[in-house]
Design a protein around this motif. Structure first.
Motif, PDB file in Angstrom:
ATOM      1  N   SER A  61       0.958  -1.446   0.059  1.00  0.00           N
ATOM      2  CA  SER A  61      -0.003  -0.109   0.060  1.00  0.00           C
ATOM      3  C   SER A  61       0.963   1.252   0.007  1.00  0.00           C
ATOM      4  O   SER A  61       0.237   2.425  -0.429  1.00  0.00           O
ATOM      5  N   GLY A 129      -5.481  -7.542   6.709  1.00  0.00           N
ATOM      6  CA  GLY A 129      -6.021  -6.190   6.321  1.00  0.00           C
ATOM      7  C   GLY A 129      -7.376  -5.694   6.885  1.00  0.00           C
ATOM      8  O   GLY A 129      -7.880  -6.364   7.735  1.00  0.00           O
ATOM      9  N   ALA A 131     -11.156  -3.265   5.956  1.00  0.00           N
ATOM     10  CA  ALA A 131     -12.043  -2.813   4.859  1.00  0.00           C
ATOM     11  C   ALA A 131     -12.990  -1.846   5.561  1.00  0.00           C
ATOM     12  O   ALA A 131     -13.584  -1.985   6.623  1.00  0.00           O
ATOM     13  N   LYS A 147      -9.754   0.124   0.366  1.00  0.00           N
ATOM     14  CA  LYS A 147      -9.453  -1.215   0.868  1.00  0.00           C
ATOM     15  C   LYS A 147     -10.721  -1.920   0.710  1.00  0.00           C
ATOM     16  O   LYS A 147     -11.786  -1.672   0.850  1.00  0.00           O
ATOM     17  N   PRO A 148     -10.408  -3.364   0.481  1.00  0.00           N
ATOM     18  CA  PRO A 148      -8.885  -3.951   0.381  1.00  0.00           C
ATOM     19  C   PRO A 148      -8.495  -3.587  -0.793  1.00  0.00           C
ATOM     20  O   PRO A 148      -8.930  -3.556  -1.722  1.00  0.00           O
ATOM     21  N   ILE A 149      -7.150  -3.356  -0.420  1.00  0.00           N
ATOM     22  CA  ILE A 149      -6.104  -2.752  -1.620  1.00  0.00           C
ATOM     23  C   ILE A 149      -5.971  -3.504  -2.842  1.00  0.00           C
ATOM     24  O   ILE A 149      -5.810  -3.215  -3.967  1.00  0.00           O
TER      25      ILE A 149
END
Length: 279
Positions: A61, A129, A131, A147-149
């Motif tokens: 990211s 991660g 979101a 996100k999610p990336i």
């Protein structure tokens, strides 16, 4: 209890460290596991390390603003977990974790969606991660969660394609408006890089780059509130020079479609927009 052989040094496996997710923290851990002196400590103590990840290529990211600004390709901002794990002697399981058990005395098992037997662990770390909550159902309503990336690159590419197709349709009365929600470092970087990228698209597609309006909305009284005052002052000046409007104490609490096929992010902030990235 010693369970089996397999360490590079011939030391039997004694305990299992399992990592779920290929996020930044785990990428760093795996890198360190392959470097001295940690590598020898792991082998000499019979510690088997396993990464469970649903994606073999994980996005970094920190390079996302560069991707948005067209400085990097989507391929360049991804890390090859297979290669990284191989270099660090970490077992990679390409699957999604679907269940975790925990034993009162410590340890437990992880169940994966590929049908393999549960994976035992003595120590477990989760780095999957995050979101934004509440906006996942609005992806088709011109809202682009950052996100999610792993999904962002394709969504932003769709936004750029749409702008390219409609570049000549915007006017002073109705410019292309991009609302960035979030006043942290990520939101600041995204607003600046998106303005740079989208202005180029407008200009190269026969439109007017001055018909791009970028608005940043943050629920705080200022942006970059955790940063040094001098840093905040520098970015306030940059935003002013670039003509990016900032709405302070403006929390986005909902999304609804407007009659003009744009999106209204409402609550303490209300703005008719063409796209609203959620940082």
């Amino acid at each position: 209890m010693k369970r089996d052989n397999g360490g590079m040094s011939g030391t039997p496996w004694v305990s299992d460290l399992v990592l779920i997710g290929g996020g930044h923290a785990h990428v760093h851990v795996i890198k360190m596991l392959g470097m001295p002196p940690l590598r020898s400590v792991v082998e000499e103590n019979g510690i088997r390390c396993t990464l469970i990840a649903k994606d073999v290529y994980t996005p970094y990211s920190g390079m996302l603003p560069g991707l948005v600004a067209n400085h990097y390709t989507a391929e360049e901002m991804h890390i090859d977990l297979n290669r990284l794990c191989r270099l660090s002697h970490v077992r990679l399981i390409h699957a999604s974790a679907t269940g975790i058990t925990y034993q009162p005395g410590g340890g437990g098992t992880v169940t994966c969606d590929d049908g393999r037997p549960p994976i035992r662990y003595d120590a477990l770390s989760i780095d999957i991660g995050s979101a934004p909550s509440g906006f996942s159902s609005h992806k088709t309503m011109d809202v682009t969660p950052v996100k999610p990336i792993s999904e962002f690159a394709s969504r932003f590419r769709e936004l750029k394609n749409r702008l390219q197709e409609t570049a000549k349709s915007y006017t002073k009365e109705r410019p292309f408006t991009l609302l960035v929600v979030g006043g942290g470092a990520g939101g600041i970087e995204l607003a600046l890089s998106a303005q740079y990228s989208l202005a180029q698209i407008l200009e190269n597609s026969g439109g007017n780059k001055n018909l791009l309006k970028v608005v940043l909305a943050t629920r705080g009284k200022g942006f970059l509130e955790s940063h040094n005052p001098k840093v905040r002052a520098i970015f306030q000046r940059i935003f002013a020079d670039r003509g990016i409007e900032v709405r302070f104490e403006a929390e986005a609490v909902g999304v609804e479609a407007s009659p003009q096929n744009s999106t209204t992010t409402h609550g303490h902030v209300n703005e008719n927009v063409e796209n609203a990235p959620m940082s």
